[in-house]
Scaffold this motif. Structure first.
Motif, mmCIF file in Angstrom:
data_model
loop_
_atom_site.group_PDB
_atom_site.id
_atom_site.type_symbol
_atom_site.label_atom_id
_atom_site.label_comp_id
_atom_site.label_asym_id
_atom_site.label_seq_id
_atom_site.Cartn_x
_atom_site.Cartn_y
_atom_site.Cartn_z
ATOM 1 N N VAL A 159 -43.305 -49.497 -68.819
ATOM 2 C CA VAL A 159 -42.374 -48.945 -68.077
ATOM 3 C C VAL A 159 -41.372 -48.229 -68.772
ATOM 4 O O VAL A 159 -40.973 -47.175 -68.516
ATOM 5 C CB VAL A 159 -41.757 -50.105 -67.292
ATOM 6 N N THR A 160 -40.874 -48.636 -69.901
ATOM 7 C CA THR A 160 -40.027 -48.027 -70.679
ATOM 8 C C THR A 160 -40.643 -46.770 -71.147
ATOM 9 O O THR A 160 -39.687 -45.759 -71.372
ATOM 10 C CB THR A 160 -39.486 -48.882 -72.071
ATOM 11 N N LEU A 161 -41.626 -46.609 -71.562
ATOM 12 C CA LEU A 161 -42.420 -45.361 -71.814
ATOM 13 C C LEU A 161 -42.511 -44.283 -70.733
ATOM 14 O O LEU A 161 -42.142 -43.103 -70.929
ATOM 15 C CB LEU A 161 -43.920 -45.619 -72.531
ATOM 16 N N TYR A 162 -42.725 -44.899 -69.575
ATOM 17 C CA TYR A 162 -42.645 -43.914 -68.599
ATOM 18 C C TYR A 162 -41.268 -43.191 -68.171
ATOM 19 O O TYR A 162 -41.067 -42.308 -67.928
ATOM 20 C CB TYR A 162 -42.971 -44.834 -67.137
ATOM 21 N N VAL A 163 -40.287 -44.141 -68.325
ATOM 22 C CA VAL A 163 -38.709 -43.697 -68.378
ATOM 23 C C VAL A 163 -38.541 -42.669 -69.497
ATOM 24 O O VAL A 163 -37.835 -41.698 -69.142
ATOM 25 C CB VAL A 163 -37.845 -45.081 -68.189
ATOM 26 N N GLN A 164 -38.682 -43.088 -70.514
ATOM 27 C CA GLN A 164 -38.410 -42.177 -71.698
ATOM 28 C C GLN A 164 -38.934 -41.041 -71.581
ATOM 29 O O GLN A 164 -38.837 -39.486 -71.876
ATOM 30 C CB GLN A 164 -38.713 -42.742 -72.997
ATOM 31 N N ALA A 165 -40.436 -40.929 -71.057
ATOM 32 C CA ALA A 165 -41.042 -39.518 -70.725
ATOM 33 C C ALA A 165 -40.420 -38.784 -69.700
ATOM 34 O O ALA A 165 -40.096 -37.482 -70.015
ATOM 35 C CB ALA A 165 -42.578 -39.824 -70.143
ATOM 36 N N VAL A 166 -39.540 -39.211 -68.768
ATOM 37 C CA VAL A 166 -38.901 -38.515 -67.789
ATOM 38 C C VAL A 166 -37.609 -38.114 -68.394
ATOM 39 O O VAL A 166 -37.400 -36.881 -68.310
ATOM 40 C CB VAL A 166 -38.587 -39.500 -66.670
ATOM 41 N N VAL A 167 -37.135 -38.883 -69.207
ATOM 42 C CA VAL A 167 -35.736 -38.374 -69.839
ATOM 43 C C VAL A 167 -36.044 -37.291 -70.773
ATOM 44 O O VAL A 167 -35.326 -36.298 -70.928
ATOM 45 C CB VAL A 167 -35.084 -39.636 -70.679
ATOM 46 N N ALA A 168 -37.092 -37.297 -71.523
ATOM 47 C CA ALA A 168 -37.441 -36.255 -72.515
ATOM 48 C C ALA A 168 -37.822 -35.049 -71.882
ATOM 49 O O ALA A 168 -37.384 -33.926 -72.403
ATOM 50 C CB ALA A 168 -38.902 -36.951 -73.382
ATOM 51 N N PHE A 169 -38.718 -35.274 -70.761
ATOM 52 C CA PHE A 169 -38.681 -33.825 -69.887
ATOM 53 C C PHE A 169 -37.582 -33.405 -69.336
ATOM 54 O O PHE A 169 -37.712 -32.217 -69.356
ATOM 55 C CB PHE A 169 -39.727 -34.394 -68.763
ATOM 56 N N LEU A 170 -36.477 -34.135 -68.993
ATOM 57 C CA LEU A 170 -35.389 -33.634 -68.692
ATOM 58 C C LEU A 170 -34.837 -32.936 -69.633
ATOM 59 O O LEU A 170 -33.862 -31.982 -69.494
ATOM 60 C CB LEU A 170 -34.544 -34.518 -67.850
ATOM 61 N N ASP A 171 -34.472 -33.571 -70.798
ATOM 62 C CA ASP A 171 -33.982 -32.772 -72.003
ATOM 63 C C ASP A 171 -34.425 -31.633 -72.161
ATOM 64 O O ASP A 171 -33.554 -30.665 -72.583
ATOM 65 C CB ASP A 171 -34.328 -33.781 -73.332
ATOM 66 N N ARG A 172 -35.802 -31.437 -72.117
ATOM 67 C CA ARG A 172 -36.409 -30.055 -72.443
ATOM 68 C C ARG A 172 -36.044 -29.122 -71.311
ATOM 69 O O ARG A 172 -35.461 -28.048 -71.689
ATOM 70 C CB ARG A 172 -37.971 -30.265 -72.786
ATOM 71 N N TYR A 173 -36.536 -29.437 -70.206
ATOM 72 C CA TYR A 173 -36.736 -28.368 -69.077
ATOM 73 C C TYR A 173 -35.345 -28.371 -68.264
ATOM 74 O O TYR A 173 -35.362 -27.349 -67.390
ATOM 75 C CB TYR A 173 -37.853 -28.831 -68.398
ATOM 76 N N LEU A 174 -34.389 -29.363 -68.339
ATOM 77 C CA LEU A 174 -33.339 -29.208 -67.627
ATOM 78 C C LEU A 174 -32.197 -28.901 -68.433
ATOM 79 O O LEU A 174 -31.275 -28.269 -67.941
ATOM 80 C CB LEU A 174 -33.042 -30.658 -66.778
ATOM 81 N N TYR A 175 -32.155 -29.481 -69.612
ATOM 82 C CA TYR A 175 -30.898 -29.460 -70.176
ATOM 83 C C TYR A 175 -31.256 -28.361 -71.616
ATOM 84 O O TYR A 175 -30.092 -28.058 -72.287
ATOM 85 C CB TYR A 175 -30.427 -30.617 -71.044
ATOM 86 N N GLY A 176 -32.489 -27.872 -71.581
ATOM 87 C CA GLY A 176 -32.545 -26.892 -72.752
ATOM 88 C C GLY A 176 -32.554 -27.301 -73.950
ATOM 89 O O GLY A 176 -32.488 -26.471 -74.825
#
Length: 288
Positions: A55-72
Protein backbone atom coordinates in the motif's frame (compact mmCIF):
# COMPACT_ATOMS: atom_id res chain seq x y z
CA UNK A 1 27.13 -0.37 16.92
CA UNK A 2 24.91 2.36 18.38
CA UNK A 3 26.69 2.15 21.73
CA UNK A 4 30.14 2.49 20.15
CA UNK A 5 28.97 5.41 18.03
CA UNK A 6 27.39 7.10 21.06
CA UNK A 7 30.71 6.94 22.92
CA UNK A 8 32.05 9.55 20.46
CA UNK A 9 30.13 12.08 22.57
CA UNK A 10 33.20 12.04 24.84
CA UNK A 11 35.76 12.41 22.05
CA UNK A 12 34.18 14.77 19.54
CA UNK A 13 35.87 18.16 19.28
CA UNK A 14 32.69 19.64 17.79
CA UNK A 15 29.04 19.33 18.90
CA UNK A 16 28.27 16.57 21.46
CA UNK A 17 24.51 17.25 21.30
CA UNK A 18 24.49 16.08 17.66
CA UNK A 19 25.78 12.71 18.85
CA UNK A 20 22.78 12.55 21.17
CA UNK A 21 20.46 13.38 18.28
CA UNK A 22 21.78 10.48 16.20
CA UNK A 23 21.69 8.14 19.20
CA UNK A 24 18.03 9.04 19.81
CA UNK A 25 17.03 8.35 16.20
CA UNK A 26 18.90 5.05 15.97
CA UNK A 27 17.48 3.92 19.32
CA UNK A 28 13.98 4.48 17.94
CA UNK A 29 14.86 2.35 14.92
CA UNK A 30 16.22 -0.37 17.21
CA UNK A 31 12.94 -0.33 19.15
CA UNK A 32 11.06 -0.81 15.87
CA UNK A 33 13.23 -3.88 15.16
CA UNK A 34 12.52 -5.24 18.64
CA UNK A 35 8.77 -4.63 18.23
CA UNK A 36 8.80 -6.36 14.83
CA UNK A 37 10.66 -9.33 16.29
CA UNK A 38 8.05 -9.79 19.00
CA UNK A 39 5.07 -9.08 16.72
CA UNK A 40 5.87 -11.14 13.61
CA UNK A 41 5.05 -14.62 14.81
CA UNK A 42 3.34 -16.42 11.96
CA UNK A 43 2.52 -16.20 8.25
CA UNK A 44 -0.59 -14.09 8.91
CA UNK A 45 1.52 -11.37 10.55
CA UNK A 46 4.06 -11.40 7.74
CA UNK A 47 1.28 -11.24 5.16
CA UNK A 48 -0.17 -8.16 6.87
CA UNK A 49 3.22 -6.41 6.81
CA UNK A 50 3.77 -7.26 3.14
CA UNK A 51 0.34 -5.84 2.28
CA UNK A 52 1.07 -2.68 4.28
CA UNK A 53 4.34 -2.25 2.38
CA UNK A 54 2.49 -2.72 -0.91
CA UNK A 55 0.00 0.00 0.00
CA UNK A 56 2.83 2.43 0.84
CA UNK A 57 4.39 1.73 -2.57
CA UNK A 58 1.09 2.53 -4.30
CA UNK A 59 0.81 5.77 -2.32
CA UNK A 60 4.39 6.87 -3.02
CA UNK A 61 3.96 6.05 -6.71
CA UNK A 62 1.03 8.49 -6.85
CA UNK A 63 3.00 11.13 -4.92
CA UNK A 64 6.04 10.74 -7.19
CA UNK A 65 3.82 10.94 -10.28
CA UNK A 66 2.33 14.20 -8.98
CA UNK A 67 5.83 15.51 -8.23
CA UNK A 68 6.83 15.09 -11.86
CA UNK A 69 3.68 15.91 -13.80
CA UNK A 70 1.82 18.33 -11.51
CA UNK A 71 4.58 20.17 -9.67
CA UNK A 72 7.23 19.91 -12.40
CA UNK A 73 9.90 18.30 -10.22
CA UNK A 74 12.21 16.46 -12.63
CA UNK A 75 13.67 14.10 -10.00
CA UNK A 76 10.71 13.19 -7.81
CA UNK A 77 11.38 12.80 -4.08
CA UNK A 78 7.88 11.97 -2.81
CA UNK A 79 7.57 12.32 0.95
CA UNK A 80 11.34 12.05 1.40
CA UNK A 81 13.92 14.81 1.69
CA UNK A 82 15.92 13.60 -1.32
CA UNK A 83 15.23 11.54 -4.43
CA UNK A 84 17.98 9.04 -3.60
CA UNK A 85 16.43 8.37 -0.20
CA UNK A 86 13.10 7.66 -1.88
CA UNK A 87 14.77 5.41 -4.44
CA UNK A 88 16.68 3.34 -1.86
CA UNK A 89 13.60 2.93 0.33
CA UNK A 90 11.57 1.93 -2.74
CA UNK A 91 13.71 -0.92 -4.00
CA UNK A 92 14.25 -2.17 -0.43
CA UNK A 93 10.46 -2.43 -0.07
CA UNK A 94 9.88 -3.76 -3.60
CA UNK A 95 11.99 -6.90 -3.24
CA UNK A 96 10.01 -8.66 -0.45
CA UNK A 97 6.78 -7.63 -2.20
CA UNK A 98 7.93 -9.26 -5.45
CA UNK A 99 9.10 -12.37 -3.62
CA UNK A 100 5.69 -12.68 -1.95
CA UNK A 101 3.93 -12.23 -5.29
CA UNK A 102 5.91 -15.15 -6.73
CA UNK A 103 5.29 -17.40 -3.73
CA UNK A 104 3.20 -20.56 -4.19
CA UNK A 105 1.38 -19.73 -0.94
CA UNK A 106 0.07 -16.44 -2.30
CA UNK A 107 -3.32 -16.49 -4.00
CA UNK A 108 -3.59 -15.34 -7.62
CA UNK A 109 -5.47 -12.12 -6.93
CA UNK A 110 -3.17 -11.27 -4.05
CA UNK A 111 -0.12 -11.95 -6.23
CA UNK A 112 -1.25 -9.45 -8.86
CA UNK A 113 -2.04 -6.87 -6.18
CA UNK A 114 1.57 -7.26 -4.98
CA UNK A 115 2.88 -7.26 -8.54
CA UNK A 116 1.13 -3.92 -9.08
CA UNK A 117 2.96 -2.54 -6.03
CA UNK A 118 6.26 -3.80 -7.47
CA UNK A 119 5.43 -2.08 -10.76
CA UNK A 120 4.64 1.10 -8.84
CA UNK A 121 8.09 0.84 -7.27
CA UNK A 122 9.60 0.69 -10.74
CA UNK A 123 7.73 3.83 -11.74
CA UNK A 124 8.95 5.61 -8.59
CA UNK A 125 12.58 4.72 -9.27
CA UNK A 126 12.38 5.90 -12.87
CA UNK A 127 10.82 9.18 -11.72
CA UNK A 128 13.73 9.69 -9.29
CA UNK A 129 16.16 9.21 -12.22
CA UNK A 130 18.61 7.61 -9.80
CA UNK A 131 21.21 5.59 -11.72
CA UNK A 132 22.25 3.40 -8.81
CA UNK A 133 18.65 2.67 -7.85
CA UNK A 134 17.68 1.75 -11.42
CA UNK A 135 20.58 -0.72 -11.56
CA UNK A 136 19.85 -2.11 -8.08
CA UNK A 137 16.14 -2.48 -8.78
CA UNK A 138 16.76 -4.31 -12.04
CA UNK A 139 19.46 -6.60 -10.68
CA UNK A 140 17.57 -7.38 -7.47
CA UNK A 141 14.33 -8.14 -9.29
CA UNK A 142 16.12 -10.47 -11.71
CA UNK A 143 17.75 -12.34 -8.81
CA UNK A 144 14.38 -12.85 -7.12
CA UNK A 145 12.77 -14.06 -10.36
CA UNK A 146 15.60 -16.48 -11.14
CA UNK A 147 15.53 -17.74 -7.54
CA UNK A 148 11.81 -18.45 -7.75
CA UNK A 149 12.23 -20.27 -11.08
CA UNK A 150 15.02 -22.42 -9.62
CA UNK A 151 12.63 -23.48 -6.86
CA UNK A 152 10.07 -24.49 -9.48
CA UNK A 153 8.36 -22.99 -12.51
CA UNK A 154 4.58 -22.67 -12.16
CA UNK A 155 1.89 -21.18 -14.39
CA UNK A 156 1.50 -18.22 -12.06
CA UNK A 157 5.22 -17.50 -12.02
CA UNK A 158 5.41 -17.77 -15.80
CA UNK A 159 2.50 -15.36 -16.16
CA UNK A 160 3.98 -12.91 -13.65
CA UNK A 161 7.38 -12.97 -15.36
CA UNK A 162 5.67 -12.40 -18.72
CA UNK A 163 3.76 -9.42 -17.29
CA UNK A 164 6.99 -8.06 -15.82
CA UNK A 165 8.71 -8.33 -19.20
CA UNK A 166 5.87 -6.64 -21.11
CA UNK A 167 5.59 -3.89 -18.49
CA UNK A 168 9.35 -3.37 -18.44
CA UNK A 169 9.49 -2.99 -22.22
CA UNK A 170 6.56 -0.54 -22.17
CA UNK A 171 8.08 1.62 -19.43
CA UNK A 172 11.54 1.50 -21.02
CA UNK A 173 10.15 2.66 -24.35
CA UNK A 174 8.48 5.65 -22.71
CA UNK A 175 11.33 6.60 -20.36
CA UNK A 176 14.29 5.55 -22.53
CA UNK A 177 15.39 9.11 -23.32
CA UNK A 178 15.39 10.16 -19.66
CA UNK A 179 17.26 7.05 -18.51
CA UNK A 180 19.88 7.18 -21.27
CA UNK A 181 20.43 10.89 -20.71
CA UNK A 182 21.00 10.25 -17.01
CA UNK A 183 23.52 7.46 -17.65
CA UNK A 184 25.36 8.95 -20.63
CA UNK A 185 25.45 12.63 -19.65
CA UNK A 186 26.15 12.46 -15.93
CA UNK A 187 28.64 15.31 -15.89
CA UNK A 188 32.38 15.70 -16.34
CA UNK A 189 34.11 12.29 -16.09
CA UNK A 190 37.53 13.85 -15.38
CA UNK A 191 38.64 12.76 -11.87
CA UNK A 192 39.88 16.27 -11.11
CA UNK A 193 36.28 17.49 -11.41
CA UNK A 194 34.72 14.66 -9.36
CA UNK A 195 33.37 16.17 -6.13
CA UNK A 196 33.03 12.72 -4.55
CA UNK A 197 36.79 12.15 -4.60
CA UNK A 198 37.60 15.34 -2.70
CA UNK A 199 34.87 14.57 -0.15
CA UNK A 200 36.38 11.13 0.42
CA UNK A 201 39.80 12.75 0.86
CA UNK A 202 38.27 15.04 3.49
CA UNK A 203 36.98 11.93 5.27
CA UNK A 204 40.45 10.39 5.14
CA UNK A 205 41.93 13.53 6.70
CA UNK A 206 39.31 13.44 9.47
CA UNK A 207 40.10 9.87 10.47
CA UNK A 208 43.81 10.60 10.26
CA UNK A 209 43.41 13.50 12.70
CA UNK A 210 40.77 11.85 14.92
CA UNK A 211 41.10 8.01 15.05
CA UNK A 212 37.98 7.91 17.26
CA UNK A 213 36.13 9.97 14.68
CA UNK A 214 34.99 13.59 14.58
CA UNK A 215 31.76 12.60 16.35
CA UNK A 216 28.62 10.77 15.30
CA UNK A 217 26.44 13.09 13.18
CA UNK A 218 29.19 15.75 13.19
CA UNK A 219 30.54 15.36 9.64
CA UNK A 220 28.65 18.40 8.34
CA UNK A 221 30.03 20.51 11.19
CA UNK A 222 33.61 19.35 10.73
CA UNK A 223 33.75 19.89 6.96
CA UNK A 224 32.10 23.33 6.79
CA UNK A 225 32.84 26.90 7.78
CA UNK A 226 33.29 28.50 10.25
CA UNK A 227 35.52 25.47 11.00
CA UNK A 228 38.34 25.83 8.43
CA UNK A 229 40.16 22.56 9.17
CA UNK A 230 38.67 20.52 6.31
CA UNK A 231 36.66 23.11 4.41
CA UNK A 232 39.89 24.51 3.03
CA UNK A 233 40.37 21.28 1.04
CA UNK A 234 37.14 21.89 -0.85
CA UNK A 235 37.98 25.57 -1.23
CA UNK A 236 41.41 24.76 -2.69
CA UNK A 237 39.82 22.22 -5.03
CA UNK A 238 37.43 24.89 -6.31
CA UNK A 239 40.28 27.42 -6.55
CA UNK A 240 42.35 25.05 -8.70
CA UNK A 241 39.34 24.61 -10.99
CA UNK A 242 39.17 28.37 -11.53
CA UNK A 243 36.32 29.29 -9.18
CA UNK A 244 36.20 32.54 -7.24
CA UNK A 245 36.20 31.69 -3.53
CA UNK A 246 33.65 33.26 -1.19
CA UNK A 247 33.92 31.92 2.34
CA UNK A 248 30.19 32.35 2.96
CA UNK A 249 29.54 29.74 0.25
CA UNK A 250 31.23 27.06 2.34
CA UNK A 251 29.09 27.08 5.48
CA UNK A 252 27.02 24.05 4.39
CA UNK A 253 29.43 21.86 2.44
CA UNK A 254 28.11 18.54 1.07
CA UNK A 255 28.66 15.27 2.90
CA UNK A 256 30.58 12.38 1.40
CA UNK A 257 28.36 10.15 -0.71
CA UNK A 258 30.05 7.01 0.66
CA UNK A 259 28.30 5.66 3.75
CA UNK A 260 31.44 3.79 4.78
CA UNK A 261 33.65 6.87 4.57
CA UNK A 262 31.04 8.79 6.56
CA UNK A 263 30.82 6.13 9.29
CA UNK A 264 34.62 5.94 9.44
CA UNK A 265 35.09 9.72 9.61
CA UNK A 266 32.38 10.23 12.25
CA UNK A 267 32.82 7.18 14.51
CA UNK A 268 36.36 6.02 13.85
CA UNK A 269 37.74 2.57 13.19
CA UNK A 270 35.69 0.96 15.98
CA UNK A 271 32.50 2.47 14.59
CA UNK A 272 33.19 1.17 11.08
CA UNK A 273 34.15 -2.27 12.41
CA UNK A 274 30.95 -2.52 14.45
CA UNK A 275 28.90 -1.45 11.43
CA UNK A 276 30.49 -4.08 9.17
CA UNK A 277 29.92 -6.72 11.87
CA UNK A 278 26.27 -5.63 12.12
CA UNK A 279 25.84 -6.12 8.36
CA UNK A 280 27.69 -9.45 8.44
CA UNK A 281 25.61 -10.80 11.32
CA UNK A 282 22.42 -9.70 9.59
CA UNK A 283 23.37 -11.65 6.45
CA UNK A 284 24.38 -14.66 8.56
CA UNK A 285 21.10 -14.73 10.46
CA UNK A 286 19.12 -14.33 7.22
CA UNK A 287 21.09 -17.21 5.68
CA UNK A 288 20.33 -19.41 8.70
Amino acid sequence: HCLICTLTVFSTPYEPYLVGMAASKFTKVALIFVAAYHYLRDETDIRFVIHAIAVTLYVQAVVAFLDRYLYGIHRAHGWFEHQNSLAMWTYSMAFPVLAAALSKRTKWLESFFLLGAWAGAGVIIILTVSRGAIAAFGAGSMMIVFGSILVGLTRKRLLIVTCMGIGGIAVASVAADTILSRFLHSGDKDPINDLRLILNKMSAEMISDEPMGVGWNNYAIANSRPVPTYSHMLENWDRIRGHHIKIENYTTNPLTESLYWCVLAETGYLGLLSYVLFIGLTFWWCWR
